[in-house]
Write a protein that holds these residues in place. Structure first.
Motif, PDB file in Angstrom:
ATOM      1  N   SER A   1      10.797 120.056  55.230  1.00  0.00           N
ATOM      2  CA  SER A   1      11.408 119.872  56.614  1.00  0.00           C
ATOM      3  C   SER A   1      11.177 118.354  56.802  1.00  0.00           C
ATOM      4  O   SER A   1      11.596 117.689  57.629  1.00  0.00           O
ATOM      5  CB  SER A   1      10.663 120.772  57.446  1.00  0.00           C
ATOM      6  OG  SER A   1       9.322 120.592  57.225  1.00  0.00           O
ATOM      7  N   LEU A   2      10.179 117.403  56.150  1.00  0.00           N
ATOM      8  CA  LEU A   2       9.836 116.350  56.457  1.00  0.00           C
ATOM      9  C   LEU A   2      10.369 114.977  55.341  1.00  0.00           C
ATOM     10  O   LEU A   2      10.267 115.477  54.167  1.00  0.00           O
ATOM     11  CB  LEU A   2       8.334 116.204  56.588  1.00  0.00           C
ATOM     12  CG  LEU A   2       7.859 116.942  57.873  1.00  0.00           C
ATOM     13  CD1 LEU A   2       6.266 116.851  57.791  1.00  0.00           C
ATOM     14  CD2 LEU A   2       8.443 116.062  59.103  1.00  0.00           C
ATOM     15  N   PRO A   3      10.722 114.096  55.795  1.00  0.00           N
ATOM     16  CA  PRO A   3      11.525 113.173  54.920  1.00  0.00           C
ATOM     17  C   PRO A   3      10.366 112.378  54.082  1.00  0.00           C
ATOM     18  O   PRO A   3      10.259 110.991  54.165  1.00  0.00           O
ATOM     19  CB  PRO A   3      12.283 112.087  55.664  1.00  0.00           C
ATOM     20  CG  PRO A   3      11.494 112.139  57.021  1.00  0.00           C
ATOM     21  CD  PRO A   3      10.914 113.517  57.136  1.00  0.00           C
ATOM     22  N   PHE A   4       9.328 113.023  53.377  1.00  0.00           N
ATOM     23  CA  PHE A   4       8.522 112.189  52.576  1.00  0.00           C
ATOM     24  C   PHE A   4       9.250 111.354  51.323  1.00  0.00           C
ATOM     25  O   PHE A   4      10.438 112.064  51.049  1.00  0.00           O
ATOM     26  CB  PHE A   4       7.551 113.145  51.776  1.00  0.00           C
ATOM     27  CG  PHE A   4       6.394 113.563  52.906  1.00  0.00           C
ATOM     28  CD1 PHE A   4       5.466 112.634  53.148  1.00  0.00           C
ATOM     29  CD2 PHE A   4       6.627 114.752  53.421  1.00  0.00           C
ATOM     30  CE1 PHE A   4       4.574 113.149  54.015  1.00  0.00           C
ATOM     31  CE2 PHE A   4       5.595 115.235  54.472  1.00  0.00           C
ATOM     32  CZ  PHE A   4       4.431 114.421  54.743  1.00  0.00           C
ATOM     33  N   SER A   5       8.903 110.201  51.051  1.00  0.00           N
ATOM     34  CA  SER A   5       9.405 109.398  49.803  1.00  0.00           C
ATOM     35  C   SER A   5       8.606 109.612  48.630  1.00  0.00           C
ATOM     36  O   SER A   5       8.959 109.181  47.629  1.00  0.00           O
ATOM     37  CB  SER A   5       9.620 107.976  50.477  1.00  0.00           C
ATOM     38  OG  SER A   5       8.636 107.638  50.626  1.00  0.00           O
ATOM     39  N   CYS A   6       7.373 110.059  48.670  1.00  0.00           N
ATOM     40  CA  CYS A   6       6.524 110.176  47.625  1.00  0.00           C
ATOM     41  C   CYS A   6       5.565 111.251  47.804  1.00  0.00           C
ATOM     42  O   CYS A   6       4.931 111.659  48.643  1.00  0.00           O
ATOM     43  CB  CYS A   6       5.674 108.659  47.588  1.00  0.00           C
ATOM     44  SG  CYS A   6       4.301 108.840  46.396  1.00  0.00           S
ATOM     45  N   LEU A   7       5.361 111.835  46.612  1.00  0.00           N
ATOM     46  CA  LEU A   7       4.357 113.053  46.311  1.00  0.00           C
ATOM     47  C   LEU A   7       3.407 112.432  45.415  1.00  0.00           C
ATOM     48  O   LEU A   7       3.300 111.922  44.396  1.00  0.00           O
ATOM     49  CB  LEU A   7       5.205 114.039  45.532  1.00  0.00           C
ATOM     50  CG  LEU A   7       4.652 115.470  45.932  1.00  0.00           C
ATOM     51  CD1 LEU A   7       5.754 116.452  45.864  1.00  0.00           C
ATOM     52  CD2 LEU A   7       3.681 115.832  44.435  1.00  0.00           C
ATOM     53  N   LYS A   8       2.035 112.708  46.118  1.00  0.00           N
ATOM     54  CA  LYS A   8       0.808 112.253  45.467  1.00  0.00           C
ATOM     55  C   LYS A   8       0.046 113.592  44.819  1.00  0.00           C
ATOM     56  O   LYS A   8      -0.481 114.449  45.584  1.00  0.00           O
ATOM     57  CB  LYS A   8      -0.195 111.574  46.328  1.00  0.00           C
ATOM     58  CG  LYS A   8       0.180 110.098  46.596  1.00  0.00           C
ATOM     59  CD  LYS A   8      -1.096 109.281  47.254  1.00  0.00           C
ATOM     60  CE  LYS A   8      -1.847 108.695  45.644  1.00  0.00           C
ATOM     61  NZ  LYS A   8      -2.726 107.662  46.372  1.00  0.00           N
ATOM     62  N   ILE A   9      -0.165 113.506  43.699  1.00  0.00           N
ATOM     63  CA  ILE A   9      -0.656 114.628  42.880  1.00  0.00           C
ATOM     64  C   ILE A   9      -2.124 114.551  42.715  1.00  0.00           C
ATOM     65  O   ILE A   9      -2.533 113.515  42.291  1.00  0.00           O
ATOM     66  CB  ILE A   9      -0.190 114.856  41.373  1.00  0.00           C
ATOM     67  CG1 ILE A   9       1.406 114.741  41.353  1.00  0.00           C
ATOM     68  CG2 ILE A   9      -0.645 116.097  40.665  1.00  0.00           C
ATOM     69  CD1 ILE A   9       2.041 114.976  39.819  1.00  0.00           C
TER      70      ILE A   9
END
Ligand code: C2E
Ligand code: CA
Ligand code: CA
Length: 413
Positions: free
Chosen positions: A324-332
């Motif tokens: 639902s949210l426009p994140f541009s990056c995922l931090k593992i």
């Protein structure tokens, strides 16, 4: 008859005159009267005297439950009665998560209550045993020390900004495929005059509770943006490299009135392109106020500011927010990265997170890389960026610039 009502509660239906508990029993539960009534009796078994009658809505048995002592009164139903039973294990879980100051104050109150009371309706009676420290509760001295530390940190934190005790450290972020230096994550440090370095894991939650987080957050952002030109000059210059600096935000910060305007004006003041700023949020941040946060993220994303979902995989709702949210990056999260070798499941989760972010057209940062083998394995899985002690620990600005001058960027000609 009893039935579970969920959340550690059980409903008990008692017909006629039934003893709920008696003097000397262990305090393993508290009760709320849903309907009916009970009498509270004190004294020896052969000479019980009634000290109270409790009706619908009253609670009893809570004192022995909280301080783990034996019951000091007997409670009997007078008519058919329905009780809601609150299990001790449930309350202990809540207490262990409570602030140390609250735990300490509760303990003092209970001890005072026990030693001052002669005849008290509910749990206590004329016979009062000296307080005993239960095995599974931190000793009073520890609780006292923790409470004093929390109180004095909360007090000292209010002076920390004005007395120059806060510092921003920078940890390099590397583009894994070609080894270029892509950017930095800014991480706050508090140099306490007496206690030395205090971890953000300890003082950020405190700042959130006291409201100081707003001043601290603004300070962090201003400092990170001010320091960025010096750090940007150290980043890789290849065509594929788009340098950025990351800042961490807490829930109350992102929910505060006018936060988007504040961020925009700080960027404008320092002539910083919005796409060079990345804001890191954990799931707990997002969960607290989804509607307000969505508005802020969408507005800033339109300007070009990046948003990273931090600590991915450690909460419950990560996938929901990605949807639902426009994140541009995922931090593992580093808890997966650090167990990639020993735990096949961790490795599979890292791979799946990388594929997922590619499919959602997001980049990935793996944190907690402590050796070359891990960096190479992550690169082979398609993870875009990495950070960790293998490259560098978080450092003050001059040290970070110095470190970067000696860093051999593989993509250099
Ligand atoms: P985080 O955002 O998950 O930051 C990563 C943490 O992992 C940092 O801890 C960093 O020093 C540490 N780390 C980095 N590489 C490695 C590694 O290779 N091995 C290990 N074992 N650890 C590594 P730090 O600096 O103590 O920060 C803790 C947390 O405090 C951060 O977790 C973040 O949630 C919060 N925090 C830090 N600075 C700020 C800030 O300015 N504002 C807010 N709201 N929170 C902050
Ligand atoms: Ca972070
Ligand atoms: Ca993390």
């Amino acid at each position: 008859m009893s039935e579970n009502t969920g959340n550690g509660f059980k409903r008990e239906v008692l017909e006629g005159q039934v003893t709920v508990f008696q003097t000397g029993d262990s305090g393993d539960a508290a009760y709320v009267i849903e309907s009916g009534c009970v009498e509270v009796l004190v004294g020896s078994p052969n000479a019980l005297s009634r000290v109270a009658v409790l009706t619908q809505g009253s609670m009893f048995g809570e004192v022995a439950l909280l301080d783990h002592q034996a019951r000091t009164a007997t409670v009997r139903t007078l008519v058919p009665t329905v009780l809601v039973r609150i299990e001790s294990t449930h309350v202990q879980e809540l207490l262990q998560r409570a602030d140390p100051v609250i735990q300490y104050l509760l303990r003092i109150l209970l001890e005072r209550f026990r030693s001052n009371s002669t005849v008290v309706p509910n749990d206590a009676g004329s016979h009062v045993e000296p307080p005993r420290v239960p095995d599974n509760v931190a000793p009073a001295i520890d609780l006292h020390a923790a409470a004093v530390r929390t109180l004095s940190l909360a007090h000292d934190l209010s002076n920390a900004i004005d007395s120059n005790q806060l510092a921003l450290f920078y940890q390099p972020i590397i583009q894994l495929a070609d080894g270029t230096l892509a950017g930095y994550e800014s991480l706050i440090r508090w140099n306490h005059p007496k206690l030395g370095l205090v971890s953000p894991d300890e003082f950020i939650p405190l700042a959130e509770k006291t409201g100081l987080i707003h001043r601290i957050g603004r300070w962090v952002l201003q400092r990170a943006v001010r320091d960025w030109p010096a750090l940007r000059a150290t980043c890789g210059a290849s065509a594929s490299c788009r340098p950025f600096t990351s800042v961490n935000f807490s829930a109350p910060e992102l929910c505060s009135e006018g936060i988007a305007e504040t961020i925009e004006s700080i960027l404008a003041e320092h002539h910083m392109p919005a796409h060079e700023l990345r804001i890191e949020l954990t799931e707990t941040v997002v969960v607290s106020s989804i509607a307000q946060i969505t508005r802020v993220i969408e507005r800033l994303r339109r300007q070009g500011v990046g948003f990273a979902l931090d600590d991915f995989g450690t909460g419950y709702a990560g996938l929901d927010y990605l949807k639902s949210l426009p994140f541009s990056c995922l931090k593992i999260d580093k808890s997966f990265v650090q167990h990639m070798d020993s735990s096949p499941r961790s490795w599979q989760i890292v791979q799946a997170a990388t594929v997922l972010s590619q499919q959602l057209e997001m980049t990935t940062v793996a944190e907690g890389i402590e050796d070359l083998a891990t960096a190479e394995k992550l690169a082979s899985a398609g993870c875009v960026y990495g950070q960790g002690y293998f490259y560098a620990r978080p450092m003050p600005l001059p040290e970070a610039v110095h470190w970067a001058s000696g860093f051999v960027q593989r993509a250099d000609p």
